[in-house]
Design an enzyme around this catalytic site. Sequence first.
Site, PDB file in Angstrom:
ATOM      1  N   SER A 239      56.509  26.368  59.758  1.00 32.10           N
ATOM      2  CA  SER A 239      56.120  26.498  58.353  1.00 32.10           C
ATOM      3  C   SER A 239      56.715  27.759  57.752  1.00 32.10           C
ATOM      4  O   SER A 239      57.027  28.722  58.459  1.00 32.10           O
ATOM      5  CB  SER A 239      54.598  26.544  58.230  1.00 32.10           C
ATOM      6  OG  SER A 239      54.104  27.859  58.417  1.00 32.10           O
ATOM      7  N   ASP A 240      56.865  27.736  56.439  1.00 31.40           N
ATOM      8  CA  ASP A 240      57.240  28.967  55.748  1.00 31.40           C
ATOM      9  C   ASP A 240      56.004  29.860  55.653  1.00 31.40           C
ATOM     10  O   ASP A 240      54.865  29.397  55.780  1.00 31.40           O
ATOM     11  CB  ASP A 240      57.801  28.653  54.355  1.00 31.40           C
ATOM     12  CG  ASP A 240      58.799  29.703  53.894  1.00 31.40           C
ATOM     13  OD1 ASP A 240      58.771  30.836  54.425  1.00 31.40           O
ATOM     14  OD2 ASP A 240      59.610  29.406  53.000  1.00 31.40           O
ATOM     15  N   ALA A 241      56.251  31.147  55.411  1.00 34.35           N
ATOM     16  CA  ALA A 241      55.166  32.118  55.474  1.00 34.35           C
ATOM     17  C   ALA A 241      54.119  31.843  54.389  1.00 34.35           C
ATOM     18  O   ALA A 241      54.430  31.804  53.201  1.00 34.35           O
ATOM     19  CB  ALA A 241      55.722  33.531  55.309  1.00 34.35           C
ATOM     20  N   ALA A 243      52.660  29.178  53.615  1.00 36.61           N
ATOM     21  CA  ALA A 243      52.657  27.834  53.039  1.00 36.61           C
ATOM     22  C   ALA A 243      51.472  26.981  53.493  1.00 36.61           C
ATOM     23  O   ALA A 243      50.948  26.198  52.697  1.00 36.61           O
ATOM     24  CB  ALA A 243      53.970  27.121  53.353  1.00 36.61           C
TER      25      ALA A 243
END
Length: 975
Positions: A239-241, A243
């Site tokens: 995952s993106d930070a 998100a």
Amino acid sequence: MTDHPLPFRDPQLSFARRTDDLLGRLTLDERIVMLHQFAPAVERLGLGPFRTGQEALHGVAWMGPATVFPQAVGLGATWNDDLVRRIGEAVGDEVRAKRAQDDRVGLNVWAPTVNLLRHPLWGRGEEGYSEDPALTSAIAVAYTRGLRGDDPRYWRTAPVLKHWLAHNNETDRDTASSSVRPRVLHEYDLRAFRGAVEAGAVAGVMPAYNLVNGRPNHVSPLLEQHLRSWTDQPLVVCSDAGAPSNLVDSEHYFDTHAEATAAALKAGVDSFTDHGTDSSVMTGRIRDALAEGLLDEKDIDTAVRRLLAMRFALGEFDPELDPYARTGGLDTEEHRALALEAAEQAVVLLKNEGLLPLAPEEGRTVAVVGLLADACKLDWYSGTLMHRSTPLDGIRERYGAENVLFTEGVDRIRLRCSGGWLTVPRAEGAPNGEARGAEGALDPALLAGRTDLPPLTCGDEPAELALVDWGDGVLTLRTDEGLYLSVADDGFVRASADEPGGWVVQETFRLEAVEGHDGGHRLLHIGTGGYVSVAADGAKVAVSGEKIGREGATVFVSETVEHGADAVARVAAAADTVIVVAGNDPHINGRETEDRTTLALPAQQDRLWRAARAANSRTVLVLTSAYPYAVTDAAQALPALLWTAHGGQAAGTALARVLAGDVSPGGRLPQTWYAGDDDLPGLLDYDIIGSRQTYLYFEGTPLFPFGHGLGYAGFSYSAPEAEVEGELLRVALTVTNDGTIAADEVAQLYVRGAAPSQAAPAGAGRTEGPGGAVDLPRRKLVGHRRLHLAPGAAERVEFAVPVAELGHWSVAHGRWTVEPGAYEILAGASSEDIRLTATVTVDGEASGPRPVLTRGLEAADYDWQRDTEIVDRAKTEGDSVTPASADRPGEVGFGACDFGAGVAGLAFTLAGAGSLSVTADGQSVQLQAEGEGGPYAYRTLTTPLTLQGVRELRVRMEGTVRLARIDVVPAKETA
């Protein structure tokens, strides 16, 4: 007997068997904590801690000194797959070397970014390679192969592609939805990711913050439906930070974090990057989801298995067998030479009327001017420079310092305040220039954020400040010692920063005119949103953590000591030739979290090239930037223009060598340079077909086209051959260097359908006809080759292109289709500089009209649309179409619908409230939807409509109607 009592430790077993064995030995709690970015050690099994995520976009980032290569868009400008692969190898080696020094460095690298440069105002354009999916894919394959290494079993590093999917806006990036029609999805956005995955050099992907068709990327069914269908290799989705939290906190897509976390895990997310190093929040949500029955242990195991497979591939459990375990090499001679080679190859010569190359000659004086003339800018994903070469450095070295004149061209000002002048106090130990090292870098301690230096005050000794307006009124102010005014956590304004930077830039300000006060301005600090106030204890922007409002701001009166344009004119008049270096600071006006507002060069920099040109007609403009500019006037007025992305540690040396003719420029534009803002669609308009975006569909006249770039030698193309051989299109041609010096040429191969496009209703984009899609790209890149040829030398270039590249996604049939017929093969030096053409005939399968009797119509499979957007049919899968605004109607059209011998009506699957108006074969009927049950409560409404044969169908929607599907009502059902 075996020396490995635990099977997962046995290198003779397959990674799959070892992974299963290790997975079976882990407790549920041990498996759950592995799903966070920072997985702890499992000491009882001898497992160390593991971290997903190490930034390595164009060198090792955020981990101190490393070789800094050109920005990613600069690597795209090289059009050189082999070079980029070698850079990937070098970066991978440096990741390994730094890992040996610091166990915080991870081997799972989050690079490269393969989002397409669809829109030139996107703030993160510097991170991508190109607006074209074929070029982006080729460069991504090269870089990831270098990062991965060529050992068949073990990986040098494990690359993760960013950011899945259709992500080209920073504005509202965690709440905005990209409306992506099926043709754009299959022909454009997916293509950028697919090549690197199929090449076997990718360990996974990172979903983007945005939503696609109304559904957050972190719960996208496309991860399983497409990404993981392209390979048998286990792919990790990181995952993106932050998100995962966004799914509830900002997107409000789910009601609880347990529900959101479960949905992301089931959709295919394996590693959660959230709450920094504290894994307790995310693991707590996973446990809650298990307790609520939203997950079971199999969901946990699926993700952990993929994470463990990556760790095995990285050699974690076989250090004695891992060929990269002792890989070293940081700041090696080879890496320094490679950084220079990359910087040279990234330079694009946009225009040249014979002024270049500019050979050093006795008595020749070169003036180097501009706001970036003595700058070597880094970006958010750069490492720390070990070597620094500015344009001024490089030109002085190449032309002789005694032959180089310099002025930056900044406006120099003083600010009067209510107690005298804004003053920079001197204090014992304060920086005054002597702290700079041999290469111009400040002592590492002299950084923004220091609170031990005295703040600015009002006093008798005015500080002379260099003011730069970076555009949109965003200013930086710098002292004579080269230190930027910056704001620390305590709110005081100090001269303490070597460069603007940081996640929140603390060195940018805005001057706001005060009504009724002649020449008076308030000084707004952009990073905090507070105004500067000068009190007895110094200049500050905050009191007790509160912003200082307009009423509390000090009113400053600016006095100009010297206009930068005057200094440039003076120096330009004294020189033989002027080099104006303009561009951007990658931390200001266009970066992560911030899109640009215009293509225009900032007014202050525009004035500088004009001043230089007025004083000296032999003026060259060098644009050093992370993105294109619309410099139409400069392109007309100046004899020479060049562009390069920020070129890393060797940028200045490379530029000087190109200017002097030591290297013939061979870079090519990886994206279209438009003539002005009027050529651009809306930033959030992702329909490149309907709104005619990128070189693929743009019908205007660009300032400089995709693939454009000049050199110091001319090249000719000859002897074309093109034939279809089974599933391949084979093309060959000869490229000859007709010049007198060795130089590079980039041979570019394009294809296009020979049939002309048919027009759709005005304002609706284009349509498809009965014979299949005719709205193919104007031309489409299918091959490229960078060549280095000696004077008079020729090389035969051969391309093997899959025939499938001639195809398109047929919305009529839901498949990739290559229509039979004639296709043009175009070869040349850019997308608009075509030197050779040929025609091939392909025996494809005609798709024919839409088989609506058997397939019905998915609403998103329209041929054209006006004022609609695609949204989620359900939270797990499916698309619907709805008006883009509840205040105005939207319309979609379906061409060539085959109703056969006849139907008696149509059935519409829809949700929401409003009306539908259906038009076909001169008939029109209207339906009313009441909207019971909310946006996901679908029902079927049927209307009588007698249709037969092949007809176009139009549907007009109003209100909040969500149309998912249209089916036919056979005639016999209404008899």
